[in-house]
Scaffold this motif. Sequence first.
Motif, short mmCIF file in Angstrom:
data_model
loop_
_atom_site.label_atom_id
_atom_site.label_comp_id
_atom_site.label_asym_id
_atom_site.label_seq_id
_atom_site.Cartn_x
_atom_site.Cartn_y
_atom_site.Cartn_z
N VAL A 198 0.94 -1.24 0.11
CA VAL A 198 -0.12 -0.04 0.01
C VAL A 198 0.86 1.20 0.15
O VAL A 198 1.87 1.38 0.64
N GLY A 199 0.51 2.23 -0.65
CA GLY A 199 1.32 3.59 -0.97
C GLY A 199 0.93 4.39 0.24
O GLY A 199 -0.02 4.70 0.66
N TRP A 238 -1.00 -0.52 -4.15
CA TRP A 238 0.10 -0.88 -5.39
C TRP A 238 0.40 -2.27 -5.95
O TRP A 238 0.30 -2.31 -7.04
N GLY A 239 -0.10 -3.03 -5.02
CA GLY A 239 0.01 -4.38 -5.41
C GLY A 239 -0.64 -5.42 -4.44
O GLY A 239 -0.61 -5.16 -3.23
N SER A 240 -1.15 -6.56 -4.84
CA SER A 240 -1.71 -7.54 -3.87
C SER A 240 -1.71 -8.99 -4.83
O SER A 240 -1.65 -9.20 -5.84
N ALA A 269 -9.71 -0.64 -1.31
CA ALA A 269 -9.31 0.81 -1.27
C ALA A 269 -9.47 1.50 -0.10
O ALA A 269 -8.69 2.12 0.64
N ALA A 270 -10.71 1.07 0.55
CA ALA A 270 -11.17 2.02 1.71
C ALA A 270 -10.31 1.35 3.00
O ALA A 270 -9.87 2.06 4.03
N GLU A 271 -10.18 0.09 2.93
CA GLU A 271 -9.44 -0.57 3.96
C GLU A 271 -7.86 -0.03 3.85
O GLU A 271 -7.32 0.34 5.12
#
Length: 161
Positions: free
Chosen positions: A49-50, A57-59, A67-69
């Motif tokens: 996460v940025g 950024w990647g998962s 996105a909310a988390e």
Amino acid sequence: EINRVRRRPAPSQPQQPDTQPDQSDPTPTGWNAYAYKLTDTGCDAAAIVGLADGTVWGSHGSATISAAEAQELVARIRENDRERLQGLGIDAFGTGWGLASSVGDSAYWGWPKGTAGSTSYPAIQIAPSKQTIVVGRQPVGNVRCKTGVLAMADSLAELNY
């Protein structure tokens, strides 16, 4: 017969772009490759996460961080209030997590809320670097995920990420 017009077949409808990933080479690229590497170290789900804006950024893995988390996680880490973060916990991979801190100055580990840290449940590992937050979900009994998350955060920090 010289004036006979030859009919061409009607053009086919344009093909929609293929939105499915190429299954011939399932190895992820870019930032997803970093998350993929964490699943190789024992995490069953991972995300990068940025830290600046909370974008994922990647998962990779069996669950994703929304996105909310991700934005909530960044907001809590950036507050730099360990007691508040540990008291509130976070949501990630669709689960609410209670957090503790026992590794260095900035890494956290946690367990699903309501389980009181039981080892019968998966755990979460969180380690910020300079520009990212590395997050891994650790299956029951697999401590390699924790080591992988910490090592990944250190490696990214060395690369100024």
